[in-house]
Enzyme design. Structure first.
Site, mmCIF file in Angstrom:
data_model
loop_
_atom_site.group_PDB
_atom_site.id
_atom_site.type_symbol
_atom_site.label_atom_id
_atom_site.label_comp_id
_atom_site.label_asym_id
_atom_site.label_seq_id
_atom_site.Cartn_x
_atom_site.Cartn_y
_atom_site.Cartn_z
ATOM 1 N N HIS A 178 0.826 -1.215 0.000
ATOM 2 C CA HIS A 178 0.000 0.000 0.000
ATOM 3 C C HIS A 178 0.858 1.262 0.000
ATOM 4 O O HIS A 178 0.462 2.281 -0.575
ATOM 5 C CB HIS A 178 -0.971 -0.011 1.185
ATOM 6 N N HIS A 206 -7.825 -7.803 -8.401
ATOM 7 C CA HIS A 206 -8.166 -8.571 -7.194
ATOM 8 C C HIS A 206 -8.373 -7.563 -6.067
ATOM 9 O O HIS A 206 -7.442 -7.251 -5.320
ATOM 10 C CB HIS A 206 -7.045 -9.534 -6.816
ATOM 11 N N SER A 255 -6.696 -1.533 -0.912
ATOM 12 C CA SER A 255 -6.129 -0.775 -2.028
ATOM 13 C C SER A 255 -7.175 0.025 -2.829
ATOM 14 O O SER A 255 -6.882 1.154 -3.238
ATOM 15 C CB SER A 255 -5.331 -1.712 -2.941
ATOM 16 N N GLU A 308 -13.646 -8.136 -8.435
ATOM 17 C CA GLU A 308 -13.589 -9.018 -7.253
ATOM 18 C C GLU A 308 -14.556 -10.168 -7.510
ATOM 19 O O GLU A 308 -15.727 -9.938 -7.792
ATOM 20 C CB GLU A 308 -13.960 -8.248 -5.980
ATOM 21 N N ASP A 323 -13.695 -12.261 -13.234
ATOM 22 C CA ASP A 323 -12.274 -12.603 -13.135
ATOM 23 C C ASP A 323 -11.433 -11.360 -13.474
ATOM 24 O O ASP A 323 -11.610 -10.738 -14.526
ATOM 25 C CB ASP A 323 -11.962 -13.741 -14.114
ATOM 26 N N GLY A 324 -10.530 -11.012 -12.580
ATOM 27 C CA GLY A 324 -9.780 -9.768 -12.741
ATOM 28 C C GLY A 324 -8.834 -9.775 -13.933
ATOM 29 O O GLY A 324 -8.609 -8.740 -14.565
ATOM 30 N N ASP A 343 -3.133 -8.131 -7.479
ATOM 31 C CA ASP A 343 -2.837 -8.541 -6.102
ATOM 32 C C ASP A 343 -3.562 -9.851 -5.790
ATOM 33 O O ASP A 343 -4.485 -9.881 -4.972
ATOM 34 C CB ASP A 343 -3.284 -7.413 -5.154
#
Ligand code: SAM
Length: 263
Positions: free
Chosen positions: A19, A42, A99, A117, A141-142, A162
């Site tokens: 972060h 994510h 984030s 997400e 799906d990211g 991430d």
């Protein structure tokens, strides 16, 4: 079926590392007036209560952001401190931003956010946490979302990747995914987080990333004590393509801070 829930780990030392670098990156990019795109593959739930049973049970935030704050790691004008202060003013003193909320607090009205997400419960919480912003949330799906959006409009910006690494093939797939995203969006900042594991599971991926010819790479790792005996994570890595000029100074500061942690 995904079972990972970031609330058990929110605000841990890996979050502090990731972060801080994310916040510094956004602070550099927002120095210019031009609008940005921010994409997360994510996202997690965006907002965490560090006094919740799950967070208290692991104690990871206590050894992470809470220790960092007690020891004054970051000045009040550090972008991570600014994002945390803004979130705590809005949601209460026990909260900590994931984030997506860090980005929401540092970006400007002209910037666009796209957040993926997959977990249903985390997705609902994420959408609620971002409801007062213009961010678009996707229960998708990211990796697919990033492939479909890149190159984004506005064309400057960041994608943060991430994963929870629950799917072990992520380690093998990621160098190719990053190469593909970089081909589609050669000016975009692509930031990947990965854990340093005692069993060295990340090493092949890290070596594969290092061998590729990505532009303006900033590759930064820190080590820290395991959160508890037998816990596999002993550090945190960030691999950033097209890293903003100046991020090198920020990671030098992190080297000093994490280097003080051996006890
Ligand atoms: N980036 C967040 C932060 O720093 O606050 C933490 C994200 S957490 C490490 C990873 C999240 O990815 C989990 O909430 C998990 O449900 C979600 N996830 C796992 N696989 C996914 C996928 N293929 N696409 C989108 N989300 C996924």
């Amino acid at each position: 079926m995904l079972s990972y829930q970031h609330i058990y780990h929110a605000g841990n030392l890996a979050d502090v590392h990731k972060h801080a670098i994310l916040a510094e990156t956004l602070a550099y990019l927002t120095q210019k007036d031009k609008p940005l795109s921010y994409i997360e593959t994510h996202s997690g739930r965006g907002l965490y209560y560090l006094d919740s049973d799950q967070a208290v049970q692991t104690g990871e935030a206590a050894a992470g952001i809470e220790r960092a704050q007690t020891e004054g790691w970051f000045d009040a004008d550090h972008p991570l401190s600014r994002a945390i202060a803004a979130v705590q003013a809005q949601h209460g003193p026990s909260t900590y931003p994931g984030s997506p909320l860090i980005a929401a607090k540092l970006l400007r009205p002209q910037d666009k956010m796209h957040l993926a997400e997959l977990h249903p419960q985390e997705f609902r919480a994420l959408s609620a946490a971002l409801v007062t912003t213009d961010a678009k949330t996707y229960r998708q799906d990211g990796f697919e979302l990033a492939q479909s959006l890149l190159p984004p409009t506005p064309r400057r910006g960041v994608v943060l990747i991430d994963p929870s690494y629950e799917i072990k093939s992520d380690y093998e797939r990621l160098p190719g995914i990053i190469a593909s995203l970089n081909r589609k969006w050669n000016v975009g900042v692509i930031a990947l987080w990965y854990p340093l594991l005692a069993n060295g599971r990340q090493r092949a991926m890290r070596d594969a990333l290092a061998k590729r010819d990505f532009p303006k790479v900033l590759h930064h790792e820190v080590q820290f004590p395991a959160a508890r005996e037998g816990h596999g994570m002993i550090g945190s890595g960030m691999f950033v393509v097209n890293a903003p000029y100046g991020l090198g100074n920020a990671v030098n500061q992190l080297d000093g801070l994490f280097g003080s942690l051996s006890a």
